[in-house]
Design a protein around this motif. Structure first.
Motif, mmCIF file in Angstrom:
data_model
loop_
_atom_site.group_PDB
_atom_site.id
_atom_site.type_symbol
_atom_site.label_atom_id
_atom_site.label_comp_id
_atom_site.label_asym_id
_atom_site.label_seq_id
_atom_site.Cartn_x
_atom_site.Cartn_y
_atom_site.Cartn_z
ATOM 1 N N GLU A 1 6.975 -0.757 15.034
ATOM 2 C CA GLU A 1 7.620 0.198 16.806
ATOM 3 C C GLU A 1 8.516 -1.020 17.415
ATOM 4 N N LYS A 2 7.631 -2.055 17.897
ATOM 5 C CA LYS A 2 8.274 -3.101 18.338
ATOM 6 C C LYS A 2 9.930 -3.865 17.672
ATOM 7 N N ALA A 3 9.976 -3.423 16.411
ATOM 8 C CA ALA A 3 11.347 -3.415 16.049
ATOM 9 C C ALA A 3 12.919 -2.435 16.928
ATOM 10 N N GLU A 4 11.505 -1.226 17.191
ATOM 11 C CA GLU A 4 12.830 -0.518 17.904
ATOM 12 C C GLU A 4 13.582 -0.538 19.166
ATOM 13 N N ASN B 1 5.820 -13.934 15.627
ATOM 14 C CA ASN B 1 5.644 -12.810 15.295
ATOM 15 C C ASN B 1 5.048 -11.669 16.031
ATOM 16 N N LEU B 2 5.643 -10.576 16.230
ATOM 17 C CA LEU B 2 4.452 -9.028 17.692
ATOM 18 C C LEU B 2 4.798 -8.161 16.797
ATOM 19 N N ASN B 3 3.518 -7.498 17.248
ATOM 20 C CA ASN B 3 2.367 -6.195 16.403
ATOM 21 C C ASN B 3 2.772 -5.841 17.977
ATOM 22 N N ASP B 4 1.586 -4.320 17.371
ATOM 23 C CA ASP B 4 0.931 -3.660 18.379
ATOM 24 C C ASP B 4 0.285 -5.045 19.815
ATOM 25 N N ASP C 1 0.961 -0.923 0.114
ATOM 26 C CA ASP C 1 0.249 0.195 0.022
ATOM 27 C C ASP C 1 0.760 1.088 0.176
ATOM 28 N N GLY C 2 2.078 1.449 0.366
ATOM 29 C CA GLY C 2 3.161 1.993 0.035
ATOM 30 C C GLY C 2 3.995 2.557 1.109
ATOM 31 N N SER C 3 3.313 2.142 2.312
ATOM 32 C CA SER C 3 3.419 2.562 3.877
ATOM 33 C C SER C 3 4.657 1.902 4.250
ATOM 34 N N GLU C 4 5.466 2.458 4.775
ATOM 35 C CA GLU C 4 7.296 2.000 5.468
ATOM 36 C C GLU C 4 6.453 0.939 6.298
ATOM 37 N N GLY C 5 7.308 -0.088 6.804
ATOM 38 C CA GLY C 5 7.320 -1.038 7.826
ATOM 39 C C GLY C 5 8.953 -0.969 8.673
ATOM 40 N N LYS C 6 9.025 -1.886 9.046
ATOM 41 C CA LYS C 6 10.349 -1.839 10.190
ATOM 42 C C LYS C 6 10.418 -3.847 10.001
#
Length: 500
Positions: free
Chosen positions: A346-349, A377-380, A321-326
Protein backbone atom coordinates in the motif's frame (compact mmCIF):
# COMPACT_ATOMS: atom_id res chain seq x y z
CA UNK A 1 46.40 50.95 26.65
CA UNK A 2 44.52 47.83 27.73
CA UNK A 3 46.25 44.55 28.60
CA UNK A 4 44.86 42.76 25.52
CA UNK A 5 46.18 45.50 23.23
CA UNK A 6 49.65 45.29 24.78
CA UNK A 7 49.64 41.52 24.29
CA UNK A 8 48.64 41.91 20.64
CA UNK A 9 51.34 44.52 20.07
CA UNK A 10 54.03 42.23 21.53
CA UNK A 11 52.88 39.26 19.43
CA UNK A 12 52.64 41.45 16.34
CA UNK A 13 56.34 42.32 16.59
CA UNK A 14 57.46 38.87 17.75
CA UNK A 15 55.76 36.55 15.30
CA UNK A 16 57.74 33.50 16.43
CA UNK A 17 56.49 33.89 19.99
CA UNK A 18 53.52 31.80 21.10
CA UNK A 19 50.73 33.29 23.18
CA UNK A 20 51.32 30.85 26.06
CA UNK A 21 55.04 31.70 26.08
CA UNK A 22 54.21 35.39 26.45
CA UNK A 23 51.74 34.68 29.26
CA UNK A 24 54.47 32.77 31.12
CA UNK A 25 56.82 35.77 30.84
CA UNK A 26 54.12 38.10 32.18
CA UNK A 27 53.33 35.77 35.10
CA UNK A 28 57.05 35.54 35.91
CA UNK A 29 57.24 39.36 36.17
CA UNK A 30 54.22 39.38 38.50
CA UNK A 31 55.83 36.74 40.74
CA UNK A 32 59.08 38.71 40.87
CA UNK A 33 57.13 41.80 41.98
CA UNK A 34 55.44 39.76 44.75
CA UNK A 35 51.93 40.89 43.84
CA UNK A 36 52.65 44.59 43.29
CA UNK A 37 52.23 44.45 39.50
CA UNK A 38 48.95 44.28 37.58
CA UNK A 39 48.64 42.24 34.37
CA UNK A 40 48.98 45.45 32.37
CA UNK A 41 52.05 46.61 34.32
CA UNK A 42 53.80 43.25 33.92
CA UNK A 43 52.96 43.20 30.20
CA UNK A 44 54.49 46.68 29.76
CA UNK A 45 57.74 45.54 31.39
CA UNK A 46 57.91 42.48 29.11
CA UNK A 47 57.23 44.71 26.09
CA UNK A 48 60.04 47.06 27.12
CA UNK A 49 62.52 44.19 27.59
CA UNK A 50 61.61 42.85 24.15
CA UNK A 51 62.11 46.28 22.57
CA UNK A 52 58.44 46.74 21.68
CA UNK A 53 57.35 50.39 21.64
CA UNK A 54 53.77 50.87 22.76
CA UNK A 55 53.40 54.50 21.72
CA UNK A 56 52.79 54.06 18.02
CA UNK A 57 49.88 52.32 16.36
CA UNK A 58 50.10 49.09 14.39
CA UNK A 59 47.53 46.70 12.96
CA UNK A 60 46.35 43.97 15.30
CA UNK A 61 47.68 40.45 14.91
CA UNK A 62 44.98 37.82 14.63
CA UNK A 63 45.41 34.86 16.94
CA UNK A 64 45.50 31.25 15.84
CA UNK A 65 43.21 28.72 17.48
CA UNK A 66 45.97 27.12 19.56
CA UNK A 67 46.75 30.59 21.01
CA UNK A 68 43.34 30.74 22.72
CA UNK A 69 43.11 30.27 26.49
CA UNK A 70 40.16 30.60 28.85
CA UNK A 71 39.61 34.08 30.25
CA UNK A 72 40.78 36.05 27.21
CA UNK A 73 38.53 38.91 26.13
CA UNK A 74 38.38 40.67 22.77
CA UNK A 75 39.99 37.95 20.64
CA UNK A 76 40.01 37.91 16.85
CA UNK A 77 40.91 34.91 14.67
CA UNK A 78 39.96 33.24 11.39
CA UNK A 79 39.29 29.68 10.29
CA UNK A 80 37.32 27.22 8.18
CA UNK A 81 33.71 26.48 9.18
CA UNK A 82 33.42 22.74 9.87
CA UNK A 83 29.82 22.68 11.13
CA UNK A 84 26.86 25.04 11.51
CA UNK A 85 24.23 24.12 14.09
CA UNK A 86 20.67 25.52 13.98
CA UNK A 87 19.70 28.32 16.40
CA UNK A 88 18.15 27.37 19.74
CA UNK A 89 15.93 29.42 22.05
CA UNK A 90 15.91 29.48 25.85
CA UNK A 91 14.24 31.28 28.75
CA UNK A 92 16.33 33.50 31.00
CA UNK A 93 15.75 33.70 34.74
CA UNK A 94 13.95 37.02 34.27
CA UNK A 95 11.48 35.40 31.87
CA UNK A 96 12.86 36.96 28.68
CA UNK A 97 13.70 34.79 25.69
CA UNK A 98 17.21 34.43 24.36
CA UNK A 99 18.72 32.50 21.48
CA UNK A 100 22.09 31.17 20.43
CA UNK A 101 23.72 29.26 17.60
CA UNK A 102 27.01 27.42 17.35
CA UNK A 103 29.71 26.98 14.73
CA UNK A 104 32.77 24.74 14.73
CA UNK A 105 35.78 26.54 13.24
CA UNK A 106 39.18 25.01 12.48
CA UNK A 107 42.63 25.89 11.23
CA UNK A 108 45.78 23.78 10.86
CA UNK A 109 46.43 23.94 14.59
CA UNK A 110 43.06 23.34 16.19
CA UNK A 111 39.27 23.34 16.27
CA UNK A 112 37.09 25.53 18.51
CA UNK A 113 33.38 26.13 19.09
CA UNK A 114 32.06 29.63 18.39
CA UNK A 115 28.84 30.43 20.28
CA UNK A 116 26.84 33.34 18.85
CA UNK A 117 24.27 34.98 21.16
CA UNK A 118 20.93 36.76 20.64
CA UNK A 119 20.94 39.41 17.87
CA UNK A 120 24.31 38.20 16.61
CA UNK A 121 22.66 34.93 15.50
CA UNK A 122 21.39 36.87 12.48
CA UNK A 123 25.00 37.23 11.30
CA UNK A 124 24.91 33.54 10.35
CA UNK A 125 21.67 33.59 8.35
CA UNK A 126 22.17 37.03 6.75
CA UNK A 127 25.57 36.02 5.35
CA UNK A 128 24.39 32.47 4.58
CA UNK A 129 27.38 31.07 6.44
CA UNK A 130 27.78 27.40 5.57
CA UNK A 131 30.16 24.52 6.14
CA UNK A 132 33.34 25.14 4.14
CA UNK A 133 33.29 28.96 4.37
CA UNK A 134 36.27 30.85 5.77
CA UNK A 135 35.14 33.25 8.50
CA UNK A 136 36.71 35.90 10.69
CA UNK A 137 35.58 35.94 14.32
CA UNK A 138 35.97 39.40 15.83
CA UNK A 139 35.93 40.65 19.43
CA UNK A 140 34.96 37.38 21.07
CA UNK A 141 35.69 36.22 24.61
CA UNK A 142 37.04 32.78 25.55
CA UNK A 143 35.43 30.57 28.19
CA UNK A 144 35.26 26.86 28.97
CA UNK A 145 32.11 24.96 27.98
CA UNK A 146 30.25 22.27 29.91
CA UNK A 147 32.66 19.59 28.66
CA UNK A 148 35.68 21.68 29.63
CA UNK A 149 36.51 22.56 26.00
CA UNK A 150 37.35 26.11 25.01
CA UNK A 151 34.55 28.14 23.44
CA UNK A 152 34.66 31.59 21.85
CA UNK A 153 31.50 33.58 22.60
CA UNK A 154 30.20 36.47 20.51
CA UNK A 155 28.11 38.91 22.51
CA UNK A 156 27.05 42.50 21.87
CA UNK A 157 30.57 43.61 20.87
CA UNK A 158 31.35 40.56 18.75
CA UNK A 159 31.04 40.11 15.02
CA UNK A 160 31.41 37.47 12.34
CA UNK A 161 32.22 37.90 8.67
CA UNK A 162 32.82 35.64 5.69
CA UNK A 163 36.25 36.10 4.10
CA UNK A 164 36.91 35.75 0.37
CA UNK A 165 39.12 32.79 -0.47
CA UNK A 166 42.57 33.62 -1.76
CA UNK A 167 44.48 31.24 -4.05
CA UNK A 168 47.48 29.52 -2.46
CA UNK A 169 46.46 30.66 1.05
CA UNK A 170 47.45 27.71 3.23
CA UNK A 171 46.32 29.30 6.49
CA UNK A 172 42.88 27.78 6.03
CA UNK A 173 42.94 24.11 5.04
CA UNK A 174 40.26 22.99 2.61
CA UNK A 175 37.24 21.18 4.00
CA UNK A 176 38.67 17.98 2.49
CA UNK A 177 41.65 18.35 4.85
CA UNK A 178 39.30 17.83 7.80
CA UNK A 179 37.00 15.40 6.03
CA UNK A 180 38.99 12.31 5.08
CA UNK A 181 37.01 9.07 5.16
CA UNK A 182 38.12 6.00 7.06
CA UNK A 183 38.30 4.11 3.77
CA UNK A 184 40.87 6.69 2.53
CA UNK A 185 43.39 6.02 5.31
CA UNK A 186 45.13 2.88 3.95
CA UNK A 187 46.46 5.09 1.13
CA UNK A 188 47.71 7.81 3.52
CA UNK A 189 50.96 8.22 5.42
CA UNK A 190 51.93 10.48 8.31
CA UNK A 191 49.49 12.96 9.86
CA UNK A 192 45.83 13.05 8.77
CA UNK A 193 42.58 14.71 9.83
CA UNK A 194 39.10 13.18 9.77
CA UNK A 195 35.87 13.00 11.71
CA UNK A 196 33.70 10.14 12.82
CA UNK A 197 31.46 8.75 15.54
CA UNK A 198 32.63 6.97 18.67
CA UNK A 199 31.36 3.42 18.20
CA UNK A 200 32.93 1.79 21.26
CA UNK A 201 35.11 2.93 24.17
CA UNK A 202 37.58 0.46 25.72
CA UNK A 203 39.16 0.48 29.18
CA UNK A 204 42.21 2.55 30.10
CA UNK A 205 45.47 0.62 30.53
CA UNK A 206 48.57 1.80 32.35
CA UNK A 207 52.11 0.75 31.43
CA UNK A 208 55.64 1.29 32.70
CA UNK A 209 57.91 3.51 30.63
CA UNK A 210 61.64 2.85 30.33
CA UNK A 211 62.34 5.82 32.65
CA UNK A 212 60.20 4.30 35.41
CA UNK A 213 57.21 6.63 34.98
CA UNK A 214 53.67 5.46 34.23
CA UNK A 215 51.97 5.91 30.87
CA UNK A 216 48.35 5.51 29.80
CA UNK A 217 46.71 4.17 26.65
CA UNK A 218 43.10 3.78 25.60
CA UNK A 219 41.53 2.50 22.41
CA UNK A 220 38.26 3.63 20.89
CA UNK A 221 36.46 2.35 17.82
CA UNK A 222 35.51 5.13 15.39
CA UNK A 223 32.99 4.77 12.56
CA UNK A 224 31.83 6.73 9.54
CA UNK A 225 29.74 5.79 6.53
CA UNK A 226 32.72 4.02 4.93
CA UNK A 227 33.91 1.78 7.75
CA UNK A 228 35.40 1.47 11.24
CA UNK A 229 38.81 2.38 12.64
CA UNK A 230 40.73 1.76 15.87
CA UNK A 231 41.95 5.03 17.38
CA UNK A 232 44.66 4.87 20.07
CA UNK A 233 44.81 7.65 22.68
CA UNK A 234 48.09 8.16 24.53
CA UNK A 235 48.87 9.66 27.96
CA UNK A 236 47.48 13.21 28.37
CA UNK A 237 44.92 12.56 25.61
CA UNK A 238 43.48 9.72 27.72
CA UNK A 239 42.80 12.20 30.54
CA UNK A 240 41.64 14.96 28.21
CA UNK A 241 39.06 12.65 26.59
CA UNK A 242 38.03 10.66 29.65
CA UNK A 243 34.35 11.63 29.17
CA UNK A 244 34.01 10.28 25.61
CA UNK A 245 30.66 8.56 25.02
CA UNK A 246 29.35 6.21 22.38
CA UNK A 247 27.71 8.36 19.70
CA UNK A 248 30.04 11.35 20.15
CA UNK A 249 30.99 12.99 16.85
CA UNK A 250 34.69 13.87 17.02
CA UNK A 251 36.90 15.92 14.73
CA UNK A 252 40.51 14.71 14.74
CA UNK A 253 43.33 16.94 13.50
CA UNK A 254 46.87 15.60 13.03
CA UNK A 255 46.35 11.98 13.99
CA UNK A 256 49.16 9.62 12.92
CA UNK A 257 48.40 6.65 10.66
CA UNK A 258 50.17 3.48 11.79
CA UNK A 259 50.29 0.38 9.61
CA UNK A 260 49.69 -2.83 11.55
CA UNK A 261 50.10 -6.48 10.58
CA UNK A 262 48.52 -7.30 7.25
CA UNK A 263 46.39 -4.54 5.78
CA UNK A 264 45.03 -3.17 9.07
CA UNK A 265 45.77 0.34 10.32
CA UNK A 266 45.35 2.35 13.52
CA UNK A 267 45.19 6.08 14.11
CA UNK A 268 47.37 7.23 17.01
CA UNK A 269 46.57 10.38 18.99
CA UNK A 270 49.30 12.06 21.04
CA UNK A 271 50.02 15.53 22.43
CA UNK A 272 50.48 16.98 18.92
CA UNK A 273 46.96 15.88 17.89
CA UNK A 274 43.66 17.67 18.45
CA UNK A 275 40.40 15.85 19.18
CA UNK A 276 37.27 17.98 19.37
CA UNK A 277 33.86 16.61 20.41
CA UNK A 278 31.28 18.24 18.12
CA UNK A 279 28.07 16.76 19.51
CA UNK A 280 26.39 13.41 20.06
CA UNK A 281 24.42 11.40 17.52
CA UNK A 282 21.77 10.31 20.02
CA UNK A 283 21.00 13.93 20.96
CA UNK A 284 19.89 14.84 17.42
CA UNK A 285 16.21 14.66 16.51
CA UNK A 286 16.67 13.71 12.86
CA UNK A 287 20.10 12.33 11.94
CA UNK A 288 21.65 13.07 8.57
CA UNK A 289 21.80 10.25 6.05
CA UNK A 290 25.59 10.11 6.42
CA UNK A 291 25.34 9.91 10.21
CA UNK A 292 22.62 7.25 9.99
CA UNK A 293 24.91 5.15 7.79
CA UNK A 294 27.75 5.49 10.31
CA UNK A 295 25.63 4.49 13.33
CA UNK A 296 23.06 2.06 12.00
CA UNK A 297 24.26 -0.94 14.00
CA UNK A 298 24.07 1.16 17.20
CA UNK A 299 20.72 2.81 16.60
CA UNK A 300 17.55 1.51 14.95
CA UNK A 301 15.80 4.86 15.30
CA UNK A 302 14.65 5.32 11.71
CA UNK A 303 13.74 8.91 10.96
CA UNK A 304 15.01 10.53 7.77
CA UNK A 305 14.32 13.88 6.13
CA UNK A 306 15.46 14.49 2.57
CA UNK A 307 14.70 15.93 -0.85
CA UNK A 308 13.26 13.55 -3.44
CA UNK A 309 15.97 13.36 -6.12
CA UNK A 310 14.86 10.27 -8.02
CA UNK A 311 12.10 7.68 -8.21
CA UNK A 312 11.17 4.57 -10.14
CA UNK A 313 7.96 2.99 -11.39
CA UNK A 314 5.79 0.71 -9.27
CA UNK A 315 6.65 -2.93 -9.86
CA UNK A 316 4.24 -5.78 -9.21
CA UNK A 317 5.39 -9.25 -8.16
CA UNK A 318 4.11 -12.56 -6.80
CA UNK A 319 5.31 -13.87 -3.45
CA UNK A 320 6.19 -17.47 -2.70
CA UNK A 321 2.82 -17.95 -0.99
CA UNK A 322 1.04 -16.90 -4.19
CA UNK A 323 -0.06 -13.46 -2.98
CA UNK A 324 0.62 -10.39 -5.10
CA UNK A 325 2.73 -7.48 -3.93
CA UNK A 326 3.92 -4.05 -5.07
CA UNK A 327 7.17 -2.19 -4.61
CA UNK A 328 8.41 1.26 -5.64
CA UNK A 329 11.79 2.88 -5.05
CA UNK A 330 12.40 6.51 -4.16
CA UNK A 331 15.73 8.20 -3.43
CA UNK A 332 16.22 10.92 -0.82
CA UNK A 333 19.14 13.33 -0.40
CA UNK A 334 19.93 15.70 2.46
CA UNK A 335 23.26 16.95 1.10
CA UNK A 336 25.30 14.44 3.12
CA UNK A 337 24.28 11.31 1.24
CA UNK A 338 21.56 9.51 -0.72
CA UNK A 339 19.25 6.85 0.74
CA UNK A 340 17.15 4.36 -1.22
CA UNK A 341 13.68 3.93 0.31
CA UNK A 342 11.64 0.93 -0.80
CA UNK A 343 7.86 1.43 -0.55
CA UNK A 344 6.02 -1.87 -0.18
CA UNK A 345 2.42 -2.78 -1.04
CA UNK A 346 0.00 0.00 0.00
CA UNK A 347 2.89 2.38 0.66
CA UNK A 348 3.91 2.04 -3.01
CA UNK A 349 0.70 3.82 -4.03
CA UNK A 350 2.00 7.00 -2.36
CA UNK A 351 4.30 7.32 -5.38
CA UNK A 352 1.44 8.83 -7.39
CA UNK A 353 1.35 11.84 -5.02
CA UNK A 354 5.10 12.53 -5.04
CA UNK A 355 7.08 14.73 -7.39
CA UNK A 356 10.77 15.41 -7.85
CA UNK A 357 12.07 17.99 -5.40
CA UNK A 358 9.52 17.25 -2.64
CA UNK A 359 10.81 17.35 0.94
CA UNK A 360 10.01 13.92 2.40
CA UNK A 361 9.94 12.77 6.04
CA UNK A 362 10.15 9.01 6.56
CA UNK A 363 9.60 7.39 9.95
CA UNK A 364 9.70 3.73 10.92
CA UNK A 365 10.32 0.80 8.63
CA UNK A 366 13.39 -1.40 8.76
CA UNK A 367 16.89 -1.28 7.36
CA UNK A 368 18.54 -3.85 5.14
CA UNK A 369 22.24 -3.73 4.34
CA UNK A 370 24.17 -5.19 1.42
CA UNK A 371 27.87 -4.58 0.79
CA UNK A 372 27.76 -1.73 3.31
CA UNK A 373 24.92 0.13 1.57
CA UNK A 374 21.68 0.78 3.41
CA UNK A 375 18.13 0.53 2.07
CA UNK A 376 15.15 1.67 4.13
CA UNK A 377 12.05 -0.51 3.70
CA UNK A 378 8.70 1.07 4.46
CA UNK A 379 5.58 -1.02 4.96
CA UNK A 380 2.53 -0.89 7.26
CA UNK A 381 4.72 -0.05 10.25
CA UNK A 382 6.20 3.08 8.68
CA UNK A 383 5.02 6.55 7.76
CA UNK A 384 5.87 8.90 4.90
CA UNK A 385 4.89 12.55 4.72
CA UNK A 386 5.53 15.44 2.32
CA UNK A 387 6.79 18.40 4.35
CA UNK A 388 6.86 22.08 3.54
CA UNK A 389 10.07 22.90 1.68
CA UNK A 390 12.62 24.90 3.68
CA UNK A 391 15.34 27.24 2.42
CA UNK A 392 18.00 24.86 3.72
CA UNK A 393 16.78 21.99 1.55
CA UNK A 394 15.72 24.17 -1.39
CA UNK A 395 19.33 25.27 -1.96
CA UNK A 396 20.76 21.75 -1.67
CA UNK A 397 23.15 20.91 -4.45
CA UNK A 398 22.09 17.95 -6.56
CA UNK A 399 24.83 15.66 -5.27
CA UNK A 400 23.67 12.86 -7.57
CA UNK A 401 24.44 15.08 -10.60
CA UNK A 402 28.03 15.85 -9.61
CA UNK A 403 30.17 13.71 -11.95
CA UNK A 404 32.27 10.98 -10.35
CA UNK A 405 35.24 9.13 -11.75
CA UNK A 406 34.45 5.52 -12.58
CA UNK A 407 37.46 4.28 -10.63
CA UNK A 408 36.13 6.00 -7.49
CA UNK A 409 32.76 4.22 -7.48
CA UNK A 410 32.06 1.80 -4.62
CA UNK A 411 29.25 -0.52 -3.59
CA UNK A 412 28.15 2.11 -1.06
CA UNK A 413 27.23 4.58 -3.81
CA UNK A 414 23.55 4.88 -4.71
CA UNK A 415 22.84 7.33 -7.55
CA UNK A 416 25.77 8.63 -9.57
CA UNK A 417 26.63 10.61 -12.67
CA UNK A 418 29.53 9.42 -14.82
CA UNK A 419 30.85 10.16 -18.27
CA UNK A 420 33.37 8.50 -20.50
CA UNK A 421 33.79 6.62 -23.74
CA UNK A 422 32.26 3.38 -24.99
CA UNK A 423 34.77 0.54 -24.63
CA UNK A 424 32.65 -2.14 -26.26
CA UNK A 425 29.61 -1.69 -28.56
CA UNK A 426 26.20 -2.38 -26.97
CA UNK A 427 24.69 -5.83 -27.06
CA UNK A 428 20.93 -5.39 -27.44
CA UNK A 429 18.36 -8.10 -26.81
CA UNK A 430 14.81 -8.52 -25.58
CA UNK A 431 14.15 -9.94 -22.12
CA UNK A 432 10.88 -11.65 -21.19
CA UNK A 433 9.51 -10.06 -17.99
CA UNK A 434 6.13 -11.51 -16.97
CA UNK A 435 5.22 -12.10 -20.59
CA UNK A 436 6.36 -8.64 -21.72
CA UNK A 437 9.30 -8.28 -24.10
CA UNK A 438 11.57 -5.53 -22.72
CA UNK A 439 14.63 -4.27 -24.63
CA UNK A 440 17.95 -4.38 -22.77
CA UNK A 441 21.29 -2.95 -23.93
CA UNK A 442 24.53 -3.92 -22.19
CA UNK A 443 27.75 -2.02 -22.85
CA UNK A 444 31.01 -1.17 -21.15
CA UNK A 445 32.07 2.43 -20.62
CA UNK A 446 35.31 3.82 -19.22
CA UNK A 447 37.33 6.88 -18.33
CA UNK A 448 40.97 7.40 -17.39
CA UNK A 449 40.38 5.83 -13.93
CA UNK A 450 38.53 2.63 -14.81
CA UNK A 451 35.70 0.89 -16.65
CA UNK A 452 32.25 -0.40 -15.71
CA UNK A 453 29.31 -2.30 -17.20
CA UNK A 454 26.17 -0.28 -17.96
CA UNK A 455 22.74 -1.93 -18.35
CA UNK A 456 20.11 0.16 -20.12
CA UNK A 457 16.48 -0.98 -20.06
CA UNK A 458 13.33 -0.15 -22.01
CA UNK A 459 13.13 2.87 -24.34
CA UNK A 460 16.55 4.18 -23.37
CA UNK A 461 18.11 1.01 -24.79
CA UNK A 462 17.38 2.43 -28.25
CA UNK A 463 19.32 5.63 -27.40
CA UNK A 464 22.56 3.65 -26.97
CA UNK A 465 21.81 0.94 -29.53
CA UNK A 466 23.93 2.44 -32.32
CA UNK A 467 26.88 3.65 -30.25
CA UNK A 468 30.33 2.59 -31.42
CA UNK A 469 33.60 2.07 -29.61
CA UNK A 470 35.11 5.44 -28.65
CA UNK A 471 31.80 7.34 -28.65
CA UNK A 472 31.24 9.74 -25.74
CA UNK A 473 28.44 9.06 -23.24
CA UNK A 474 27.23 10.78 -20.07
CA UNK A 475 24.87 9.00 -17.68
CA UNK A 476 23.01 11.04 -15.04
CA UNK A 477 21.35 9.47 -11.99
CA UNK A 478 22.41 5.91 -12.75
CA UNK A 479 21.75 3.37 -10.00
CA UNK A 480 24.78 1.49 -8.65
CA UNK A 481 24.06 -2.25 -8.36
CA UNK A 482 26.11 -5.44 -8.22
CA UNK A 483 26.24 -8.45 -10.50
CA UNK A 484 26.10 -12.05 -9.14
CA UNK A 485 29.87 -11.99 -8.52
CA UNK A 486 29.62 -8.83 -6.40
CA UNK A 487 31.21 -6.53 -9.00
CA UNK A 488 29.59 -3.10 -9.27
CA UNK A 489 27.64 -2.11 -12.36
CA UNK A 490 25.29 0.70 -13.39
CA UNK A 491 21.68 0.50 -14.50
CA UNK A 492 19.14 3.08 -15.56
CA UNK A 493 15.91 3.86 -13.71
CA UNK A 494 12.95 6.10 -14.53
CA UNK A 495 14.80 9.39 -13.88
CA UNK A 496 18.12 8.41 -15.48
CA UNK A 497 19.25 10.73 -18.29
CA UNK A 498 21.56 9.73 -21.13
CA UNK A 499 23.63 12.14 -23.23
CA UNK A 500 25.34 10.65 -26.28
Amino acid sequence: MKFEEIVRRILDENKEMKYEELMNLIEEKKREAKGYLTDEGAARIVASELGVKLEYSRGKRDLEIDDLISGLDDVTFSGRVLAVYPPRSFKRRDGTEGKYAKLEVGDRKGVVSVVVWDDKVELISSQKIARGDVVKVLHGYVRRGLRGDLEVHLGSKGSLEVLPEKPMDDRYPSIEYFDLKISDLPKKKGKVSLRGFVHKVFDVHEFDRSDGTKGKVRRILLSDETGKLTVVLWNEKVDELRDLRVGDLVQIVNGRVKKMNGDSIELHIDKSSIVKVMGNYFETDIPTIRDLQANIDLDRRLKVLGKLVSLDDIKEFRRKDGSEGKMARIFLSDGTGILQVNLWDEKAEILENLKMGDLILVEGGHITERFGRLNLNLNDNGRIEVKRMTQEYKKLNDVELKPKKIGELTRRDVLVTVEGKVNSPPQVREVDVKGEKIPLAILEIGDETGRIRLKVWREQAYIVKNLSKGDHIKVKRALVTTDPSGAIQLTNIKTTELEV
